[in-house]
Design an enzyme around this catalytic site. Structure first.
Site, PDB file in Angstrom:
ATOM      1  N   ARG A 172       0.833  -1.209   0.000  1.00  0.00           N
ATOM      2  CA  ARG A 172       0.000   0.000   0.000  1.00  0.00           C
ATOM      3  C   ARG A 172       0.868   1.259   0.000  1.00  0.00           C
ATOM      4  O   ARG A 172       0.429   2.309  -0.424  1.00  0.00           O
ATOM      5  CB  ARG A 172      -0.871   0.030   1.273  1.00  0.00           C
ATOM      6  CG  ARG A 172      -1.961  -0.996   1.323  1.00  0.00           C
ATOM      7  CD  ARG A 172      -2.595  -1.044   2.716  1.00  0.00           C
ATOM      8  NE  ARG A 172      -3.180   0.214   3.143  1.00  0.00           N
ATOM      9  CZ  ARG A 172      -4.389   0.637   2.821  1.00  0.00           C
ATOM     10  NH1 ARG A 172      -5.157  -0.092   2.040  1.00  0.00           N
ATOM     11  NH2 ARG A 172      -4.848   1.777   3.274  1.00  0.00           N
ATOM     12  N   ARG A 176       9.713   5.630  -3.299  1.00  0.00           N
ATOM     13  CA  ARG A 176      10.053   6.554  -4.389  1.00  0.00           C
ATOM     14  C   ARG A 176      11.510   6.951  -4.325  1.00  0.00           C
ATOM     15  O   ARG A 176      12.026   7.246  -3.262  1.00  0.00           O
ATOM     16  CB  ARG A 176       9.248   7.846  -4.256  1.00  0.00           C
ATOM     17  CG  ARG A 176       7.792   7.665  -4.460  1.00  0.00           C
ATOM     18  CD  ARG A 176       7.187   8.965  -4.973  1.00  0.00           C
ATOM     19  NE  ARG A 176       5.748   8.812  -4.938  1.00  0.00           N
ATOM     20  CZ  ARG A 176       5.005   9.196  -3.926  1.00  0.00           C
ATOM     21  NH1 ARG A 176       5.561   9.818  -2.894  1.00  0.00           N
ATOM     22  NH2 ARG A 176       3.713   9.007  -3.958  1.00  0.00           N
ATOM     23  N   ARG A 249      -8.867  -6.202  13.651  1.00  0.00           N
ATOM     24  CA  ARG A 249      -8.126  -5.322  14.543  1.00  0.00           C
ATOM     25  C   ARG A 249      -9.026  -4.155  14.865  1.00  0.00           C
ATOM     26  O   ARG A 249      -9.803  -3.687  14.022  1.00  0.00           O
ATOM     27  CB  ARG A 249      -6.844  -4.810  13.881  1.00  0.00           C
ATOM     28  CG  ARG A 249      -5.810  -5.854  13.691  1.00  0.00           C
ATOM     29  CD  ARG A 249      -5.329  -6.464  14.968  1.00  0.00           C
ATOM     30  NE  ARG A 249      -4.415  -5.591  15.714  1.00  0.00           N
ATOM     31  CZ  ARG A 249      -3.947  -5.882  16.910  1.00  0.00           C
ATOM     32  NH1 ARG A 249      -4.345  -6.987  17.545  1.00  0.00           N
ATOM     33  NH2 ARG A 249      -3.097  -5.061  17.505  1.00  0.00           N
ATOM     34  N   ARG A 280       0.151   5.895  16.250  1.00  0.00           N
ATOM     35  CA  ARG A 280       0.349   7.220  15.686  1.00  0.00           C
ATOM     36  C   ARG A 280      -0.449   8.258  16.456  1.00  0.00           C
ATOM     37  O   ARG A 280      -1.364   7.917  17.205  1.00  0.00           O
ATOM     38  CB  ARG A 280      -0.025   7.270  14.196  1.00  0.00           C
ATOM     39  CG  ARG A 280      -1.406   6.789  13.864  1.00  0.00           C
ATOM     40  CD  ARG A 280      -1.606   6.657  12.332  1.00  0.00           C
ATOM     41  NE  ARG A 280      -2.815   5.928  12.036  1.00  0.00           N
ATOM     42  CZ  ARG A 280      -3.109   5.388  10.851  1.00  0.00           C
ATOM     43  NH1 ARG A 280      -2.275   5.505   9.837  1.00  0.00           N
ATOM     44  NH2 ARG A 280      -4.233   4.731  10.670  1.00  0.00           N
ATOM     45  N   GLU A 306      -3.618   6.722  18.725  1.00  0.00           N
ATOM     46  CA  GLU A 306      -4.283   5.486  18.269  1.00  0.00           C
ATOM     47  C   GLU A 306      -3.598   4.262  18.883  1.00  0.00           C
ATOM     48  O   GLU A 306      -2.410   4.048  18.682  1.00  0.00           O
ATOM     49  CB  GLU A 306      -4.202   5.366  16.740  1.00  0.00           C
ATOM     50  CG  GLU A 306      -4.958   6.453  16.036  1.00  0.00           C
ATOM     51  CD  GLU A 306      -5.080   6.207  14.532  1.00  0.00           C
ATOM     52  OE1 GLU A 306      -4.815   5.089  14.052  1.00  0.00           O
ATOM     53  OE2 GLU A 306      -5.435   7.180  13.832  1.00  0.00           O
ATOM     54  N   TYR A 354      -9.792  -5.198   3.168  1.00  0.00           N
ATOM     55  CA  TYR A 354      -9.056  -3.974   3.520  1.00  0.00           C
ATOM     56  C   TYR A 354      -9.252  -2.950   2.391  1.00  0.00           C
ATOM     57  O   TYR A 354      -8.375  -2.675   1.616  1.00  0.00           O
ATOM     58  CB  TYR A 354      -7.583  -4.342   3.698  1.00  0.00           C
ATOM     59  CG  TYR A 354      -6.680  -3.309   4.345  1.00  0.00           C
ATOM     60  CD1 TYR A 354      -7.137  -2.066   4.759  1.00  0.00           C
ATOM     61  CD2 TYR A 354      -5.339  -3.601   4.557  1.00  0.00           C
ATOM     62  CE1 TYR A 354      -6.288  -1.152   5.353  1.00  0.00           C
ATOM     63  CE2 TYR A 354      -4.477  -2.693   5.146  1.00  0.00           C
ATOM     64  CZ  TYR A 354      -4.959  -1.472   5.541  1.00  0.00           C
ATOM     65  OH  TYR A 354      -4.092  -0.564   6.126  1.00  0.00           O
ATOM     66  N   ASP A 356     -10.041   0.670   0.581  1.00  0.00           N
ATOM     67  CA  ASP A 356      -9.951   2.126   0.702  1.00  0.00           C
ATOM     68  C   ASP A 356     -11.310   2.732   0.342  1.00  0.00           C
ATOM     69  O   ASP A 356     -12.146   2.072  -0.271  1.00  0.00           O
ATOM     70  CB  ASP A 356      -8.884   2.670  -0.249  1.00  0.00           C
ATOM     71  CG  ASP A 356      -7.477   2.418   0.279  1.00  0.00           C
ATOM     72  OD1 ASP A 356      -7.314   2.338   1.511  1.00  0.00           O
ATOM     73  OD2 ASP A 356      -6.549   2.289  -0.540  1.00  0.00           O
TER      74      ASP A 356
HETATM   75  N1  UDP Z   1       3.500   0.872   7.823  1.00  0.00           N
HETATM   76  C1  UDP Z   1       4.711   0.845   8.490  1.00  0.00           C
HETATM   77  N2  UDP Z   1       5.206   1.992   9.019  1.00  0.00           N
HETATM   78  C2  UDP Z   1       4.556   3.179   8.915  1.00  0.00           C
HETATM   79  C3  UDP Z   1       3.324   3.222   8.224  1.00  0.00           C
HETATM   80  C4  UDP Z   1       2.805   2.044   7.696  1.00  0.00           C
HETATM   81  O1  UDP Z   1       5.313  -0.213   8.616  1.00  0.00           O
HETATM   82  O2  UDP Z   1       5.061   4.185   9.433  1.00  0.00           O
HETATM   83  C5  UDP Z   1       2.975  -0.393   7.278  1.00  0.00           C
HETATM   84  C6  UDP Z   1       2.121  -1.152   8.293  1.00  0.00           C
HETATM   85  O3  UDP Z   1       2.347  -2.535   8.090  1.00  0.00           O
HETATM   86  C7  UDP Z   1       0.715  -0.785   7.888  1.00  0.00           C
HETATM   87  C8  UDP Z   1       0.844  -0.709   6.365  1.00  0.00           C
HETATM   88  O4  UDP Z   1       2.148  -0.154   6.166  1.00  0.00           O
HETATM   89  O5  UDP Z   1      -0.213  -1.758   8.294  1.00  0.00           O
HETATM   90  C9  UDP Z   1      -0.208   0.113   5.669  1.00  0.00           C
HETATM   91  O6  UDP Z   1      -0.197   1.414   6.195  1.00  0.00           O
HETATM   92  P1  UDP Z   1      -1.352   2.450   5.904  1.00  0.00           P
HETATM   93  O7  UDP Z   1      -0.856   3.782   6.366  1.00  0.00           O
HETATM   94  O8  UDP Z   1      -1.796   2.299   4.507  1.00  0.00           O
HETATM   95  O9  UDP Z   1      -2.469   1.942   6.896  1.00  0.00           O
HETATM   96  P2  UDP Z   1      -3.879   2.594   7.293  1.00  0.00           P
HETATM   97  O10 UDP Z   1      -3.775   4.066   7.048  1.00  0.00           O
HETATM   98  O11 UDP Z   1      -4.909   1.881   6.468  1.00  0.00           O
HETATM   99  O12 UDP Z   1      -3.986   2.275   8.745  1.00  0.00           O
END
Ligand code: UDP
Length: 380
Positions: A172, A176, A249, A280, A306, A354, A356
């Site tokens: 996801r 870059r 979760r 976060r 969170e 999962y 979006d």
């Molecule tokens: N992820 C990570 N570190 C970060 C942010 C995301 O390892 O700082 C990984 C983690 O496994 C997470 C996945 O990337 O479940 C997808 O992150 P995303 O931000 O897309 O998750 P969402 O916003 O759906 O919670």
């Protein structure tokens, strides 16, 4: 003849999209939701003039012109671009993984230098065909970034080791070799001005809805009201967990109003070590550039920590757990769902996916157009 053509269970994005399409096709629609508000998990509310994403940050992003045009019918979108910061034990890194991240991690300044380090670390780890999230992550960005920015965060987020999680979850995130902190590879991105609740209210304009109304507690009674049901709640709950409970979760949000105009200088800061108990912190005002509806600076701020938790009965499910065991159990529930002639299962919980936001809307549009064409047959 039933009172309604469609009973829609859940006033989130899937339910609201389906309801809009059905109502526009002159169907008689009733939407119910067990919560006391519309919007599902995209619900926003105003606290101290800050638009707060009560169930977690939602940044709309899509490559689909169809999805983008659709949401723009119901809201004006701002130009918010998601660029979270990762905090690893006080070291700050840019996300998604890009040249700023590589520079901070290794001191490199060119894409070739960054690629060479990643390649070396991938070779040392001996990964050719990544099978798990761990292998996929190391293969994409190397072991240093995996150890500092992925491993701890992912374990907290999913409550599982990275070698037990599927590779697609980490895909996801873009990687870059440019100086671009935009978290999403999407043509269109933004947040509805004033929040998502107004957008969903516009989607439901003229449609009857009832809140604090629990479908599963009175299933038969509700079924008798309508010819067809669109169900967007958890699929296992629909079947009274008869094959066992699917795992989800959940997130606990600890939301605070602070008497300061700027707590962390960014909408999202991810705590990527494994010791910090939360994943976060969201500082909601930055989704709207720190301004209120009149364009004035907001003197206070609202933050949400969170905490990721395993779901249990009675708490809100957020993320399906995409491991083999749950995928298999879901496929058995899906087989039962396929036999429920007049019920459509949709959305993150109804399809255990999962999703979006844009994908949810597109799925609902497609399903609605099939159903409304009279294509509604016992087998979907
Ligand atoms: N992820 C990570 N570190 C970060 C942010 C995301 O390892 O700082 C990984 C983690 O496994 C997470 C996945 O990337 O479940 C997808 O992150 P995303 O931000 O897309 O998750 P969402 O916003 O759906 O919670």
């Amino acid at each position: 003849m039933s009172e309604y053509d469609y009973l829609i269970v859940g006033a989130g994005l899937y339910g609201a999209t389906f309801a809009r399409q059905a109502a526009d096709a002159k169907k008689r629609v009733l939407v119910i939701d067990k919560r006391d508000h519309i919007g599902g998990n995209v619900y926003t509310e105003s606290i101290e003039n800050v638009v707060v994403h009560r169930y977690g940050a939602h940044i709309f992003h899509t490559n689909s012109e169809r999805a983008w045009n659709y949401v723009n019918r119901f809201a004006t979108f701002n130009r918010f671009t998601n660029s979270p910061v990762a905090n690893y034990k006080g070291e700050l890194y840019s996300l998604p993984f890009n040249m700023y991240t590589f520079n901070k991690m290794w001191g490199v300044t060119t894409p070739d230098e960054a690629k060479a380090i990643i390649e070396k670390q991938r070779d040392e780890a001996g990964i050719t065909e990544p099978k798990s999230l761990e292998e996929q992550a190391i293969s994409l960005v190397g072991t240093d970034i995996y150890e500092k920015l992925i491993k701890g965060y992912t374990m907290k987020q999913w409550g599982r080791e990275c070698d037990k999680l599927p590779a697609f979850i980490i895909k996801r995130l873009p990687v870059r070799f440019t100086f671009d902190n935009n978290y999403f590879n999407a043509l269109y991105q933004g947040i509805p001005v004033g929040g998502y609740t107004d957008m969903v209210a516009n989607m439901l304009k003229g449609i009857e809805y009832r809140l604090s109304t629990d479908y599963l507690a009175n299933k038969e009674e509700f079924e008798s009201l309508a010819d067809r049901v669109v169900y967007t709640g958890p699929i296992d709950a629909y079947f009274n967990y008869e094959l066992g409970a699917l795992k989800y979760r959940s997130i606990r949000f600890d939301t605070e109003v602070l008497d300061t105009p700027n707590y962390q200088g960014n909408a999202a800061v991810n705590y990527t070590d494994s010791e910090t108990p939360y994943t976060r912190i969201i500082e909601h005002k930055w989704f709207e550039f720190g301004k209120d509806r009149n364009g004035d600076d907001i003197p206070k701020t609202v933050i949400s920590r969170e905490y990721s938790e395993e779901w249990e009965v009675g708490v809100e499910p957020y993320y399906p757990v995409n491991d083999d065991e749950n995928a298999e159990l879901y496929s058995r529930y899906k087989a039962l769902a396929d036999k429920e002639g007049n019920v459509i299962f949709g959305g993150r919980l109804g399809e255990y996916k999962y999703y979006d936001m844009d994908a949810v809307i597109l799925a609902a549009l497609d399903k609605a157009s099939m159903a409304l064409k009279g294509d509604f047959v016992v087998k979907w």
